[in-house]
Design a protein around this motif. Structure first.
Motif, PDB file in Angstrom:
ATOM      1  N   SER A 244       0.821  -1.211   0.000  1.00  0.00           N
ATOM      2  CA  SER A 244       0.000   0.000   0.000  1.00  0.00           C
ATOM      3  C   SER A 244       0.853   1.257   0.000  1.00  0.00           C
ATOM      4  N   ALA A 245       2.029   1.199   0.612  1.00  0.00           N
ATOM      5  CA  ALA A 245       2.920   2.363   0.574  1.00  0.00           C
ATOM      6  C   ALA A 245       3.426   2.626  -0.835  1.00  0.00           C
ATOM      7  N   VAL A 246       3.618   1.562  -1.617  1.00  0.00           N
ATOM      8  CA  VAL A 246       4.069   1.734  -2.999  1.00  0.00           C
ATOM      9  C   VAL A 246       2.946   2.288  -3.868  1.00  0.00           C
ATOM     10  N   LEU A 247       1.711   1.832  -3.619  1.00  0.00           N
ATOM     11  CA  LEU A 247       0.591   2.313  -4.420  1.00  0.00           C
ATOM     12  C   LEU A 247       0.342   3.794  -4.219  1.00  0.00           C
ATOM     13  N   GLY A 248       0.754   4.332  -3.091  1.00  0.00           N
ATOM     14  CA  GLY A 248       0.591   5.770  -2.881  1.00  0.00           C
ATOM     15  C   GLY A 248       1.383   6.605  -3.858  1.00  0.00           C
ATOM     16  N   PHE A 249       2.448   6.048  -4.411  1.00  0.00           N
ATOM     17  CA  PHE A 249       3.257   6.802  -5.377  1.00  0.00           C
ATOM     18  C   PHE A 249       2.521   7.023  -6.699  1.00  0.00           C
ATOM     19  N   VAL A 250       1.475   6.238  -6.979  1.00  0.00           N
ATOM     20  CA  VAL A 250       0.717   6.432  -8.206  1.00  0.00           C
ATOM     21  C   VAL A 250      -0.609   7.129  -7.933  1.00  0.00           C
ATOM     22  N   GLY A 251      -0.778   7.665  -6.721  1.00  0.00           N
ATOM     23  CA  GLY A 251      -1.964   8.442  -6.405  1.00  0.00           C
ATOM     24  C   GLY A 251      -3.075   7.681  -5.735  1.00  0.00           C
ATOM     25  N   ALA A 252      -2.790   6.503  -5.156  1.00  0.00           N
ATOM     26  CA  ALA A 252      -3.832   5.717  -4.508  1.00  0.00           C
ATOM     27  C   ALA A 252      -4.093   6.144  -3.073  1.00  0.00           C
ATOM     28  N   GLY A 253      -3.386   7.150  -2.577  1.00  0.00           N
ATOM     29  CA  GLY A 253      -3.607   7.620  -1.223  1.00  0.00           C
ATOM     30  C   GLY A 253      -2.768   6.883  -0.198  1.00  0.00           C
ATOM     31  N   GLY A 254      -2.909   7.318   1.057  1.00  0.00           N
ATOM     32  CA  GLY A 254      -2.167   6.698   2.138  1.00  0.00           C
ATOM     33  C   GLY A 254      -0.815   7.338   2.358  1.00  0.00           C
ATOM     34  N   ILE A 255      -0.001   6.655   3.136  1.00  0.00           N
ATOM     35  CA  ILE A 255       1.313   7.187   3.489  1.00  0.00           C
ATOM     36  C   ILE A 255       2.218   7.281   2.269  1.00  0.00           C
ATOM     37  N   GLY A 256       1.974   6.476   1.264  1.00  0.00           N
ATOM     38  CA  GLY A 256       2.793   6.535   0.060  1.00  0.00           C
ATOM     39  C   GLY A 256       2.651   7.853  -0.677  1.00  0.00           C
TER      40      GLY A 256
END
Length: 302
Positions: A244-256
């Motif tokens: 989930s932290a990696v998915l935040g880099f593509v705009g999925a939200g969260g700590i990423g």
């Protein structure tokens, strides 16, 4: 002249007569026994190292071709450790704790995203995975489901999230859907492999009692594989937390998303604080999930 009885063997008398003559006389009387000649043992042939050597050469050639295609600047490699230490000092020498409340909120968002994705994955993959097992589903259905699992495993979570962004937008729900869909491939394979590894005794007993395939699945297979499947589900949750932290880099939200934003703006002290929060939260959730998994697999300890 002494007459010998025809039924008496004179050899024991001679042996007893020579018994007092000592070892020399005994050795003279005893017949010489020739040593047995043993044939030399044939050593096994030395195993051929041709194919391992060829495979090693082929792997080395593939590595060289891959390294030459990347256009790596080998002259900059000696300076790489110093640069890594420099950025580590920028991030962790004096972390910026002003954004800690927001970081905790975004971390909770990522954990929620991972949990929803894990539940979605388990709810879909368990029935589909059991239908893909050899002793449960028909052949045509098993082929279709196993092919579907293989296709899903071949697509990374980031690619699935990018496809879903066009439908659901830049929301944490996109990350949860991406984690749930991506986990179906791996979780489904774990399910049907676990079912196929179960002993046939209970299933044969249910069939002998007149049970259908549904009854065999419910009363023989499911009780045997339920602890392992629950353990796999918790392990999927652990994987989702890190992903989930990696998915935040593509705009999925969260700590990423916070990590991506502050990294782009080169605010390394805030990035260091975020990394500390991510590491602590991930280790804490792994410890809790690991304790639950051990409780499920081993039961209560005395």
């Amino acid at each position: 002249m002494t007459r010998l009885d025809p039924g008496v063997d004179p050899r024991p008398v001679a042996a007893s007569a020579d018994a007092g003559a000592g070892p020399a006389a005994a050795s003279a009387v005893a017949p010489a026994v020739a040593p047995r000649a043993f044939a030399p043992l044939a050593l096994p042939p030395r195993p051929s190292r041709l194919w391992p050597t060829l495979w090693a050469i082929l792997a080395g050639l593939v590595f060289l071709v891959a390294a030459s295609g990347l256009k790596i600047s080998w002259a900059e490699l000696p300076a790489l450790p110093g640069q890594v230490l420099h950025y580590l000092e920028l991030m962790f020498a004096s972390p910026n704790w002003e954004k800690l409340p927001r970081a905790l909120f975004e971390t909770w968002r990522s954990i929620s995203m991972a949990w929803i994705g894990a539940i979605l994955c388990v709810v879909i993959s368990i029935p589909l995975g059991m239908l893909a097992a050899n002793s449960v589903g028909p052949l045509w259905l098993r082929v279709i489901l196993r092919g579907l699992f293989a296709v899903i495993r071949a697509v990374p979570e980031v690619i699935i999230a990018l496809v879903l962004l066009t439908v659901t937008g830049l929301t944490p729900f996109t990350g949860a859907l991406a984690l749930g869909i991506a986990g179906i491939g791996t979780q489904g394979k774990w399910v049907y492999e676990s079912v196929e590894s179960v002993q046939d005794g209970a299933a044969e007993a249910v069939r002998a009692a007149g049970g259908t395939t549904a009854a065999v699945t419910r009363w023989a297979l499911w009780p045997a594989v339920a602890p392992a499947l629950l353990s796999f589900a918790l392990y999927r949750f652990e994987i989702n937390i890190r992903t989930s932290a990696v998915l935040g880099f593509v705009g999925a939200g969260g700590i990423g998303s916070m990590l991506s934003n502050y990294t782009n703006y080169r605010q390394w002290d805030t990035v260091g604080m975020l990394l500390i929060v991510v590491v602590i939260a991930t280790m804490l959730m792994d410890a809790i999930s690991g304790a639950i998994r051990r409780r499920i697999m081993n039961g209560r300890r005395a």
